[in-house]
Design an enzyme around this catalytic site. Structure first.
Site, PDB file in Angstrom:
ATOM      1  N   HIS A 103     -55.265  81.804  25.320  1.00 42.03           N
ATOM      2  CA  HIS A 103     -55.916  80.694  24.590  1.00 42.03           C
ATOM      3  C   HIS A 103     -57.310  81.212  24.219  1.00 42.03           C
ATOM      4  O   HIS A 103     -58.211  81.237  25.057  1.00 42.03           O
ATOM      5  CB  HIS A 103     -55.970  79.480  25.521  1.00 42.03           C
ATOM      6  CG  HIS A 103     -56.709  78.283  25.000  1.00 42.03           C
ATOM      7  ND1 HIS A 103     -56.086  77.082  24.704  1.00 42.03           N
ATOM      8  CD2 HIS A 103     -58.029  78.069  24.750  1.00 42.03           C
ATOM      9  CE1 HIS A 103     -56.990  76.197  24.296  1.00 42.03           C
ATOM     10  NE2 HIS A 103     -58.177  76.771  24.325  1.00 42.03           N
ATOM     11  N   ASN A 146     -60.475  77.525  18.112  1.00 47.94           N
ATOM     12  CA  ASN A 146     -59.478  78.514  18.551  1.00 47.94           C
ATOM     13  C   ASN A 146     -59.160  79.424  17.373  1.00 47.94           C
ATOM     14  O   ASN A 146     -59.397  79.084  16.216  1.00 47.94           O
ATOM     15  CB  ASN A 146     -58.181  77.803  18.933  1.00 47.94           C
ATOM     16  CG  ASN A 146     -58.354  76.907  20.134  1.00 47.94           C
ATOM     17  OD1 ASN A 146     -58.772  75.765  19.998  1.00 47.94           O
ATOM     18  ND2 ASN A 146     -58.065  77.424  21.292  1.00 47.94           N
ATOM     19  N   CYS A 170     -65.116  72.909  22.707  1.00 47.44           N
ATOM     20  CA  CYS A 170     -65.125  72.061  23.885  1.00 47.44           C
ATOM     21  C   CYS A 170     -66.498  71.407  23.963  1.00 47.44           C
ATOM     22  O   CYS A 170     -67.515  72.082  23.846  1.00 47.44           O
ATOM     23  CB  CYS A 170     -64.855  72.896  25.140  1.00 47.44           C
ATOM     24  SG  CYS A 170     -65.010  71.942  26.647  1.00 47.44           S
ATOM     25  N   HIS A 175     -60.680  81.265  21.926  1.00 56.91           N
ATOM     26  CA  HIS A 175     -61.606  80.729  20.916  1.00 56.91           C
ATOM     27  C   HIS A 175     -62.200  81.917  20.163  1.00 56.91           C
ATOM     28  O   HIS A 175     -62.268  83.036  20.691  1.00 56.91           O
ATOM     29  CB  HIS A 175     -62.669  79.859  21.597  1.00 56.91           C
ATOM     30  CG  HIS A 175     -62.104  78.519  22.009  1.00 56.91           C
ATOM     31  ND1 HIS A 175     -62.264  77.381  21.266  1.00 56.91           N
ATOM     32  CD2 HIS A 175     -61.334  78.169  23.065  1.00 56.91           C
ATOM     33  CE1 HIS A 175     -61.631  76.372  21.849  1.00 56.91           C
ATOM     34  NE2 HIS A 175     -61.056  76.831  22.957  1.00 56.91           N
ATOM     35  N   ASP A 211     -57.461  70.206  21.084  1.00 53.29           N
ATOM     36  CA  ASP A 211     -58.676  71.039  21.193  1.00 53.29           C
ATOM     37  C   ASP A 211     -59.485  70.905  19.898  1.00 53.29           C
ATOM     38  O   ASP A 211     -60.712  70.816  19.916  1.00 53.29           O
ATOM     39  CB  ASP A 211     -58.270  72.501  21.429  1.00 53.29           C
ATOM     40  CG  ASP A 211     -59.382  73.337  22.042  1.00 53.29           C
ATOM     41  OD1 ASP A 211     -60.550  73.096  21.739  1.00 53.29           O
ATOM     42  OD2 ASP A 211     -59.079  74.258  22.824  1.00 53.29           O
TER      43      ASP A 211
HETATM   44  P1  HMG Z   1     -65.268  61.475  37.059  1.00 54.73           P
HETATM   45  O1  HMG Z   1     -66.462  60.672  36.608  1.00 54.73           O
HETATM   46  O2  HMG Z   1     -65.459  62.475  38.135  1.00 54.73           O
HETATM   47  O3  HMG Z   1     -64.062  60.496  37.413  1.00 54.73           O
HETATM   48  O4  HMG Z   1     -64.683  62.208  35.760  1.00 54.73           O
HETATM   49  P2  HMG Z   1     -63.947  59.316  38.447  1.00 54.73           P
HETATM   50  O5  HMG Z   1     -62.577  59.414  39.013  1.00 54.73           O
HETATM   51  O6  HMG Z   1     -65.119  59.283  39.368  1.00 54.73           O
HETATM   52  O7  HMG Z   1     -63.987  58.012  37.504  1.00 54.73           O
HETATM   53  C1  HMG Z   1     -65.176  57.618  36.816  1.00 54.73           C
HETATM   54  C2  HMG Z   1     -64.818  56.736  35.631  1.00 54.73           C
HETATM   55  O8  HMG Z   1     -63.963  57.462  34.731  1.00 54.73           O
HETATM   56  C3  HMG Z   1     -64.036  55.482  35.999  1.00 54.73           C
HETATM   57  O9  HMG Z   1     -64.344  54.513  35.013  1.00 54.73           O
HETATM   58  C4  HMG Z   1     -62.601  55.897  35.780  1.00 54.73           C
HETATM   59  O10 HMG Z   1     -61.782  54.798  35.489  1.00 54.73           O
HETATM   60  C5  HMG Z   1     -62.722  56.793  34.571  1.00 54.73           C
HETATM   61  P3  HMG Z   1     -65.475  53.401  35.229  1.00 54.73           P
HETATM   62  O11 HMG Z   1     -65.082  52.733  36.524  1.00 54.73           O
HETATM   63  O12 HMG Z   1     -66.797  54.112  35.332  1.00 54.73           O
HETATM   64  O13 HMG Z   1     -65.371  52.543  34.011  1.00 54.73           O
HETATM   65  N1  HMG Z   1     -61.654  57.806  34.516  1.00 54.73           N
HETATM   66  C6  HMG Z   1     -60.752  57.915  33.523  1.00 54.73           C
HETATM   67  N2  HMG Z   1     -60.563  57.222  32.391  1.00 54.73           N
HETATM   68  C7  HMG Z   1     -59.536  57.581  31.606  1.00 54.73           C
HETATM   69  N3  HMG Z   1     -58.719  58.630  31.873  1.00 54.73           N
HETATM   70  C8  HMG Z   1     -58.889  59.361  32.974  1.00 54.73           C
HETATM   71  C9  HMG Z   1     -59.945  59.000  33.857  1.00 54.73           C
HETATM   72  N4  HMG Z   1     -60.367  59.521  35.022  1.00 54.73           N
HETATM   73  C10 HMG Z   1     -61.399  58.782  35.404  1.00 54.73           C
HETATM   74  N5  HMG Z   1     -58.076  60.392  33.221  1.00 54.73           N
HETATM   75  C11 HMG Z   1     -62.979  63.277  34.452  1.00 54.73           C
HETATM   76  C12 HMG Z   1     -63.608  63.092  35.834  1.00 54.73           C
HETATM   77  C13 HMG Z   1     -62.076  64.473  34.505  1.00 54.73           C
HETATM   78  C14 HMG Z   1     -62.191  62.027  34.110  1.00 54.73           C
HETATM   79  C15 HMG Z   1     -64.101  63.458  33.424  1.00 54.73           C
HETATM   80  O14 HMG Z   1     -64.924  64.494  33.861  1.00 54.73           O
HETATM   81  C16 HMG Z   1     -63.602  63.785  32.043  1.00 54.73           C
HETATM   82  O15 HMG Z   1     -62.953  62.972  31.395  1.00 54.73           O
HETATM   83  N6  HMG Z   1     -63.939  64.998  31.509  1.00 54.73           N
HETATM   84  C17 HMG Z   1     -63.558  65.394  30.171  1.00 54.73           C
HETATM   85  C18 HMG Z   1     -63.020  66.757  30.221  1.00 54.73           C
HETATM   86  C19 HMG Z   1     -62.489  67.175  28.874  1.00 54.73           C
HETATM   87  O16 HMG Z   1     -61.726  66.463  28.231  1.00 54.73           O
HETATM   88  N7  HMG Z   1     -62.895  68.399  28.438  1.00 54.73           N
HETATM   89  C20 HMG Z   1     -62.358  68.967  27.250  1.00 54.73           C
HETATM   90  C21 HMG Z   1     -60.938  69.432  27.441  1.00 54.73           C
HETATM   91  S1  HMG Z   1     -60.827  70.954  28.393  1.00 54.73           S
HETATM   92  C22 HMG Z   1     -60.967  72.186  27.199  1.00 54.73           C
HETATM   93  O17 HMG Z   1     -61.221  71.910  26.057  1.00 54.73           O
HETATM   94  C23 HMG Z   1     -60.683  73.589  27.622  1.00 54.73           C
HETATM   95  C24 HMG Z   1     -59.313  74.112  27.161  1.00 54.73           C
HETATM   96  O18 HMG Z   1     -59.162  74.022  25.756  1.00 54.73           O
HETATM   97  C25 HMG Z   1     -59.156  75.575  27.587  1.00 54.73           C
HETATM   98  C26 HMG Z   1     -60.390  76.384  27.159  1.00 54.73           C
HETATM   99  O19 HMG Z   1     -60.616  76.577  25.973  1.00 54.73           O
HETATM  100  O20 HMG Z   1     -61.123  76.751  28.086  1.00 54.73           O
HETATM  101  C27 HMG Z   1     -58.166  73.319  27.818  1.00 54.73           C
HETATM  102 MG    MG Z   2     -59.963  75.401  24.339  1.00 57.40          MG
END
Ligand code: HMG
Ligand code: MG
Length: 301
Positions: free
Chosen positions: A207, A249, A240, A209, A16
């Site tokens: 969790h 956090n 995020c 922030h 994070d």
């Molecule tokens: P999408 O575009 O809907 O995915 O993204 P897709 O299945 O249609 O695939 C599109 C492209 O992404 C393709 O590549 C896939 O290969 C690639 P292209 O053909 O265009 O070259 N792809 C991936 N590559 C690597 N790893 C993967 C993956 N999946 C697809 N797993 C997706 C959907 C979820 C992947 C995208 O929206 C994404 O990566 N989002 C990032 C989300 C993120 O990391 N957010 C921050 C973390 S969450 C957070 O911080 C909150 C938390 O702390 C709690 C809180 O505080 O609330 C946990």
């Molecule tokens: Mg978070």
């Protein structure tokens, strides 16, 4: 009222904390941070995430970081996996726990993971099944459990709904996340109680922030409900990319100091933790966000 006698902290700083960094952080710095957290007694560390490198380039070195850490026995090394593609990549790095991350707000779900809440559950279903097959534990994060940057207030019923859906697909533990740090103690208690409708006390964590400076108060309010597991971040790193303006956090140092003062055991050495926070703050070229660390560093000088 009786507080828990011990608390489990998951340091989410390497994930994070560093996912939101503007500057590139070399994998060796992330690895060294994990090692320093271990030296401070952290047994639970959220190391990285297996998400799209186009969306979050900061985590593109996920496999390198997982391969580079020298794991301690009894440690739990978690990674985020939003879909099967991420899970399959993560599996090669032998995580002890995976985290699927959904949201109690539709708009945030769309912005963060590019799908609706219902679609996200369908994406998580095979991930959870795969993890179960490999004996890997599954945590579910429920983002925007109190408020959303796009929708405003979020009702506890939404949290209960996502908790129920996660429970139905076999998620073992849920983390109630105040992604943008807007929560206050009673609102956070209502969100936790909503998750507790579907998960036992031992399977719910907080969790928080600290954007509005409420995270420590919210942690105390959670302890009052008997919640004894929290995600925290060394030096208060974090944010995020899809929750603009949200800060890190609650600092692990601040939580450890508070708990130590309440005779609640964490197994963490505060001085060494502060050293870990100094290490990463120096590497990033900025001051720690931890009030406790600032005070103790001031005294050391
Ligand atoms: P999408 O575009 O809907 O995915 O993204 P897709 O299945 O249609 O695939 C599109 C492209 O992404 C393709 O590549 C896939 O290969 C690639 P292209 O053909 O265009 O070259 N792809 C991936 N590559 C690597 N790893 C993967 C993956 N999946 C697809 N797993 C997706 C959907 C979820 C992947 C995208 O929206 C994404 O990566 N989002 C990032 C989300 C993120 O990391 N957010 C921050 C973390 S969450 C957070 O911080 C909150 C938390 O702390 C709690 C809180 O505080 O609330 C946990
Ligand atoms: Mg978070």
């Amino acid at each position: 009222m009786s507080y828990p006698s011990s608390v489990k902290l998951v340091d989410v700083g390497p994930r994070d904390g560093l996912q939101n960094e503007k500057q590139a952080v070399p994998a060796e710095v992330k690895i060294a941070l994990v090692h320093r957290l271990q030296d401070a007694g952290l047994k639970n560390i959220e190391v990285t995430s297996f998400v799209s490198p186009k969306w979050v380039p900061q985590m593109a070195d996920n496999a390198e970081v997982m391969a580079g850490i020298a794991r301690q026995s009894g440690g739990c090394y978690s990674v985020l996996t939003p879909n099967l593609q991420g899970f399959e990549a993560a599996l090669k790095t032998s995580p002890d726990e995976i985290v699927v991350f959904g949201a109690a707000s539709e708009a945030f779900s769309q912005k963060n993971i590019n799908c609706s809440i219902a679609e996200s559950i369908e994406r998580f279903r095979p991930v959870v099944a795969g993890a179960q097959q490999h004996g890997i534990s599954v945590r579910g994060a429920i983002s925007c459990a109190v408020g959303c940057p796009y929708e405003g207030d979020v009702s506890p019923d939404r949290v209960a709904m996502v908790a129920r859906l996660m429970r139905e697909i076999g998620v073992q533990h849920v983390g109630v996340a105040d992604t943008i740090g807007v929560g206050t103690p009673h609102k956070v208690q209502r969100a936790l109680e909503a998750a507790l409708r579907h998960f036992p006390l031992d399977a719910v964590s907080g969790h928080f922030h600290d954007t509005y400076g409420q995270a420590l108060a919210n942690t105390l309010a959670s302890l009052e409900l008997g919640i004894w597991q929290f995600d925290t971040s060394v030096a208060g790193l974090g944010g995020c990319p899809y929750a603009k303006g949200a800060t890190g956090n609650v600092a692990t140092e601040d939580v450890v100091y508070m708990l130590r003062g309440m005779d609640i055991d964490t197994g963490i050495d505060l001085d060494r933790l502060i050293d870990a926070g100094c290490y990463i703050s120096d590497a990033l070229g900025r001051k720690t966000q931890s009030r406790v660390a600032s005070a103790i560093i001031g005294k050391r000088a």
